[in-house]
Every structure is written in structure tokens, then in C-alpha cells.
Scaffold this motif. Structure first.
Motif, PDB file in Angstrom:
ATOM      1  N   SER A 170       0.837  -1.188   0.000  1.00 56.63           N
ATOM      2  CA  SER A 170       0.000   0.000   0.000  1.00 56.63           C
ATOM      3  C   SER A 170       0.875   1.242   0.000  1.00 56.63           C
ATOM      4  N   PHE A 171       0.433   2.247  -0.755  1.00 57.90           N
ATOM      5  CA  PHE A 171       1.070   3.559  -0.872  1.00 57.90           C
ATOM      6  C   PHE A 171       2.243   3.574  -1.841  1.00 57.90           C
ATOM      7  N   SER A 172       2.887   2.429  -2.118  1.00 63.37           N
ATOM      8  CA  SER A 172       4.038   2.452  -3.020  1.00 63.37           C
ATOM      9  C   SER A 172       3.632   2.882  -4.423  1.00 63.37           C
ATOM     10  N   SER A 173       2.457   2.465  -4.856  1.00 60.44           N
ATOM     11  CA  SER A 173       1.955   2.856  -6.167  1.00 60.44           C
ATOM     12  C   SER A 173       1.062   4.088  -6.090  1.00 60.44           C
ATOM     13  N   GLY A 174       0.833   4.573  -4.891  1.00 56.84           N
ATOM     14  CA  GLY A 174      -0.103   5.667  -4.694  1.00 56.84           C
ATOM     15  C   GLY A 174      -1.478   5.178  -4.276  1.00 56.84           C
ATOM     16  N   LEU A 175      -1.734   3.879  -4.468  1.00 54.15           N
ATOM     17  CA  LEU A 175      -3.014   3.268  -4.114  1.00 54.15           C
ATOM     18  C   LEU A 175      -2.843   2.306  -2.939  1.00 54.15           C
ATOM     19  N   LEU A 176      -3.941   2.007  -2.269  1.00 60.83           N
ATOM     20  CA  LEU A 176      -3.912   0.974  -1.242  1.00 60.83           C
ATOM     21  C   LEU A 176      -3.814  -0.397  -1.897  1.00 60.83           C
ATOM     22  N   GLU A 177      -3.275  -1.347  -1.166  1.00 64.46           N
ATOM     23  CA  GLU A 177      -3.064  -2.678  -1.731  1.00 64.46           C
ATOM     24  C   GLU A 177      -4.388  -3.426  -1.877  1.00 64.46           C
ATOM     25  N   HIS A 178      -4.443  -4.276  -2.879  1.00 65.63           N
ATOM     26  CA  HIS A 178      -5.632  -5.086  -3.146  1.00 65.63           C
ATOM     27  C   HIS A 178      -5.813  -6.167  -2.081  1.00 65.63           C
ATOM     28  N   PRO A 179      -7.017  -6.766  -1.967  1.00 59.85           N
ATOM     29  CA  PRO A 179      -7.239  -7.848  -1.003  1.00 59.85           C
ATOM     30  C   PRO A 179      -6.407  -9.084  -1.337  1.00 59.85           C
ATOM     31  N   HIS A 180      -6.120  -9.882  -0.312  1.00 59.19           N
ATOM     32  CA  HIS A 180      -5.380 -11.135  -0.486  1.00 59.19           C
ATOM     33  C   HIS A 180      -6.210 -12.298   0.037  1.00 59.19           C
ATOM     34  N   TYR A 181      -6.025 -13.459  -0.585  1.00 62.09           N
ATOM     35  CA  TYR A 181      -6.681 -14.695  -0.142  1.00 62.09           C
ATOM     36  C   TYR A 181      -5.679 -15.837  -0.228  1.00 62.09           C
ATOM     37  N   THR A 182      -5.901 -16.899   0.570  1.00 63.73           N
ATOM     38  CA  THR A 182      -5.073 -18.093   0.479  1.00 63.73           C
ATOM     39  C   THR A 182      -5.949 -19.321   0.757  1.00 63.73           C
ATOM     40  N   ARG A 183      -5.357 -20.497   0.787  1.00 65.60           N
ATOM     41  CA  ARG A 183      -6.114 -21.723   1.004  1.00 65.60           C
ATOM     42  C   ARG A 183      -6.716 -21.767   2.412  1.00 65.60           C
ATOM     43  N   PRO A 184      -7.866 -22.405   2.570  1.00 65.42           N
ATOM     44  CA  PRO A 184      -8.658 -23.134   1.582  1.00 65.42           C
ATOM     45  C   PRO A 184      -9.497 -22.188   0.720  1.00 65.42           C
ATOM     46  N   ALA A 185      -9.882 -22.684  -0.447  1.00 63.12           N
ATOM     47  CA  ALA A 185     -10.674 -21.869  -1.374  1.00 63.12           C
ATOM     48  C   ALA A 185     -12.068 -21.585  -0.831  1.00 63.12           C
ATOM     49  N   VAL A 186     -12.564 -22.486   0.006  1.00 63.92           N
ATOM     50  CA  VAL A 186     -13.861 -22.277   0.656  1.00 63.92           C
ATOM     51  C   VAL A 186     -13.685 -22.552   2.142  1.00 63.92           C
ATOM     52  N   TYR A 187     -14.091 -21.610   2.983  1.00 64.70           N
ATOM     53  CA  TYR A 187     -13.991 -21.779   4.435  1.00 64.70           C
ATOM     54  C   TYR A 187     -15.262 -21.249   5.067  1.00 64.70           C
ATOM     55  N   ARG A 188     -15.974 -22.147   5.757  1.00 66.68           N
ATOM     56  CA  ARG A 188     -17.250 -21.811   6.391  1.00 66.68           C
ATOM     57  C   ARG A 188     -18.228 -21.181   5.403  1.00 66.68           C
ATOM     58  N   GLY A 189     -18.183 -21.700   4.185  1.00 58.14           N
ATOM     59  CA  GLY A 189     -19.079 -21.205   3.152  1.00 58.14           C
ATOM     60  C   GLY A 189     -18.614 -19.922   2.488  1.00 58.14           C
ATOM     61  N   LEU A 190     -17.479 -19.412   2.903  1.00 54.93           N
ATOM     62  CA  LEU A 190     -16.938 -18.168   2.339  1.00 54.93           C
ATOM     63  C   LEU A 190     -15.928 -18.518   1.258  1.00 54.93           C
ATOM     64  N   GLU A 191     -16.184 -18.082   0.040  1.00 55.50           N
ATOM     65  CA  GLU A 191     -15.381 -18.489  -1.108  1.00 55.50           C
ATOM     66  C   GLU A 191     -14.391 -17.409  -1.537  1.00 55.50           C
ATOM     67  N   VAL A 192     -13.257 -17.853  -2.012  1.00 60.48           N
ATOM     68  CA  VAL A 192     -12.272 -16.975  -2.634  1.00 60.48           C
ATOM     69  C   VAL A 192     -12.822 -16.548  -3.998  1.00 60.48           C
ATOM     70  N   PRO A 193     -12.655 -15.290  -4.401  1.00 61.20           N
ATOM     71  CA  PRO A 193     -13.103 -14.870  -5.733  1.00 61.20           C
ATOM     72  C   PRO A 193     -12.592 -15.803  -6.819  1.00 61.20           C
ATOM     73  N   GLY A 194     -13.481 -16.214  -7.698  1.00 59.96           N
ATOM     74  CA  GLY A 194     -13.154 -17.216  -8.701  1.00 59.96           C
ATOM     75  C   GLY A 194     -12.008 -16.839  -9.608  1.00 59.96           C
ATOM     76  N   VAL A 195     -11.845 -15.562  -9.897  1.00 62.87           N
ATOM     77  CA  VAL A 195     -10.789 -15.133 -10.805  1.00 62.87           C
ATOM     78  C   VAL A 195      -9.411 -15.513 -10.263  1.00 62.87           C
ATOM     79  N   LEU A 196      -9.258 -15.555  -8.939  1.00 67.11           N
ATOM     80  CA  LEU A 196      -7.944 -15.840  -8.356  1.00 67.11           C
ATOM     81  C   LEU A 196      -7.562 -17.306  -8.471  1.00 67.11           C
ATOM     82  N   THR A 197      -8.518 -18.165  -8.681  1.00 65.52           N
ATOM     83  CA  THR A 197      -8.236 -19.596  -8.842  1.00 65.52           C
ATOM     84  C   THR A 197      -8.359 -20.041 -10.295  1.00 65.52           C
ATOM     85  N   SER A 198      -8.546 -19.073 -11.196  1.00 66.81           N
ATOM     86  CA  SER A 198      -8.785 -19.405 -12.606  1.00 66.81           C
ATOM     87  C   SER A 198      -7.506 -19.777 -13.343  1.00 66.81           C
ATOM     88  N   GLY A 199      -6.365 -19.304 -12.856  1.00 67.23           N
ATOM     89  CA  GLY A 199      -5.113 -19.546 -13.558  1.00 67.23           C
ATOM     90  C   GLY A 199      -4.850 -18.555 -14.674  1.00 67.23           C
TER      91      GLY A 199
END
Length: 248
Positions: A170-199
């Protein structure tokens, strides 16, 4: 890089300088960190470093002699002209841009004060930069110096494991950093955005840029005033604003 810190309480730095990234940076010989108790440079038998202000007033003021003598001791070469940084609530607000600027210097000296303030001759004749980490007052400059030093050292080459890490903070580009996700792809019904697992790396990069812009627009819109947005980013902003109006 060499960083010297002038402090009346050097033990405060032991934990911070002996752990995590700052410890690893020293082990990699990327930085030399040295804390000096400038009380040792007091000319007085009692090692006093402060006195009442001329003209009266509340509090005590740091005397010039110990600080001047300490600076002389750590800059014993005419070629050694370090950036001397005064931690002070009156100083320039510390930013990522300032951290990047200071990370290019071979030698930094931080002066950490206490009491009511500094003898003005320290500010006028020794200091190159005055820094504040925010619009609030701390008991002394030590905590602010720790924050600034950590921010600076992590930018040095090879300190972070991934060379891109600092550039995408954050701030290095002038913008705040984007959200991050890691495994598992689904946790308690909460899913990682599909684009991040698309390859699809192009789509992933676009999503990250868009979410970085969205997060900045939502949380720190003031930062956008200082950024020259491209046409795609301007289009995204229009969509954010339109979606917000529909929600309202």
C-alpha cells in the motif's frame, strides 16, 4: 546502510532490532543498526541532558552539548555527511515516499528526544530532516524512530524474500493494496473470488488493479487526488460511483 539512533533509552530498541525483518536485514549485512545513549556525551558530572528553558515555561529542554558531541563521535570523517533526522511532532508527516527517499541514503542518524523539546540550535545546525509519524504526541521519539526505520529497511535490496513485495505494498503505487486470499478456497461457506483460482494471470492482474483502486476510493479517496489515473481506471471509478448511487 548504516543507521545510528541517539536515545536516552537504548534498551527500548533491543526487541525491535532483534526480531523479524530488522534482524534478518542485519544478518544479511544489508544494514548496521547502532543505538547510542547520548547521555554518555553529557559534559556534566551528573550526566544531565536537560535544563529549564530560557525565558521560563513548563517542562525541560534537551541541552545541545550531548547531541552535538554524539553526532561528532559517529561522523568522524569529513566525507561522512549523514541525513540527520529529528523525530518531532512538528515535523513532516512520514510517508512511503519519504521512506523510499531515505532508503537510498548510505547513513541515517535518528535523534529521539524527550521532555518539552530540543534546544533550537540542534534543529538549526545539525538536523537535515524533521519527521512526525502522525498528529499526536508520544512520550519520546523512540517509537516513531522504530516505525520509520522498519519502513525504510524493508525497502533495501534483498531484505524482503520477494523483490516485488515492497513495490506492491500500500502507498508504493499511490493506491492501497488489493485484497489477499489463500487456502482453503472455501472456508465456512466463504469463497475466494473465482478469478484468483482461474489460472488466468492477465485477468488476475486486472482484478487486483481494480480492487486496489476500489479500496482506495472507499477508504482513502484523498489519495486519488495525487494520482494521474489512466482511462481504464477512470472508467472503473465511474462504475464504483454508479454502483454506490444505486445502493443509496
Amino acid at each position: 546502510m548504516k543507521i545510528d539512533v541517539l536515545s536516552l533509552f537504548p534498551a527500548m530498541f533491543e526487541g525491535v532490532f532483534g526480531e523479524s525483518i530488522l534482524k534478518k536485514a542485519q544478518e544479511k549485512n544489508a544494514v548496521r543498526l547502532n543505538v547510542i545513549d547520548f547521555r554518555e556525551f553529557s559534559p556534566h558530572k551528573q550526566k544531565s541532558v536537560d535544563d529549564y528553558p530560557y525565558g521560563g515555561g513548563a517542562g525541560m529542554v534537551l541541552k545541545p552539548e550531548p547531541v552535538f558531541e554524539a553526532i561528532d563521535a559517529i561522523t568522524d570523517s569529513n566525507k561522512d555527511k549523514p541525513r540527520v533526522i529529528l523525530m518531532c511532532p512538528q515535523g513532516e508527516r512520514f510517508t512511503q515516499k519519504k521512506a523510499e527517499e531515505l532508503s537510498n541514503e548510505p547513513h541515517l542518524v535518528f535523534i529521539c528526544g524527550h521532555y518539552e523539546g530540543y534546544d533550537e540550535r540542534i534543529r538549526e545546525h545539525l538536523v537535515t530532516d524533521e519527521i512526525s509519524i502522525g498528529d499526536f504526541v508520544l512520550t519520546g521519539g523512540e517509537l516513531g524512530a522504530m516505525v520509520a526505520i522498519d519502513s525504510i529497511v524493508r525497502l533495501l535490496p534483498e531484505v524482503l524474500g520477494n523483490a516485488e513485495s515492497a513495490a506492491k505494498d500500500s502507498f508504493s503505487s499511490g493506491l492501497l493494496e488489493h485484497p489477499h486470499y489463500t487456502r482453503p478456497a472455501v472456508y465456512r461457506g466463504l469463497e475466494v473470488p473465482g478469478v484468483l483460482t482461474s489460472g488466468n494471470h492477465a485477468n488476475i492482474e486486472e482484478w487486483r488493479m481494480k480492487e486496489s483502486l476500489r479500496r482506495t476510493w472507499e477508504r482513502r479517496p484523498d489519495l486519488l487526488e495525487e494520482i494521474d489515473l489512466n482511462s481504464r481506471q477512470k472508467e472503473w471509478l465511474q462504475h464504483f460511483e454508479k454502483d454506490q448511487k444505486n445502493v443509496d
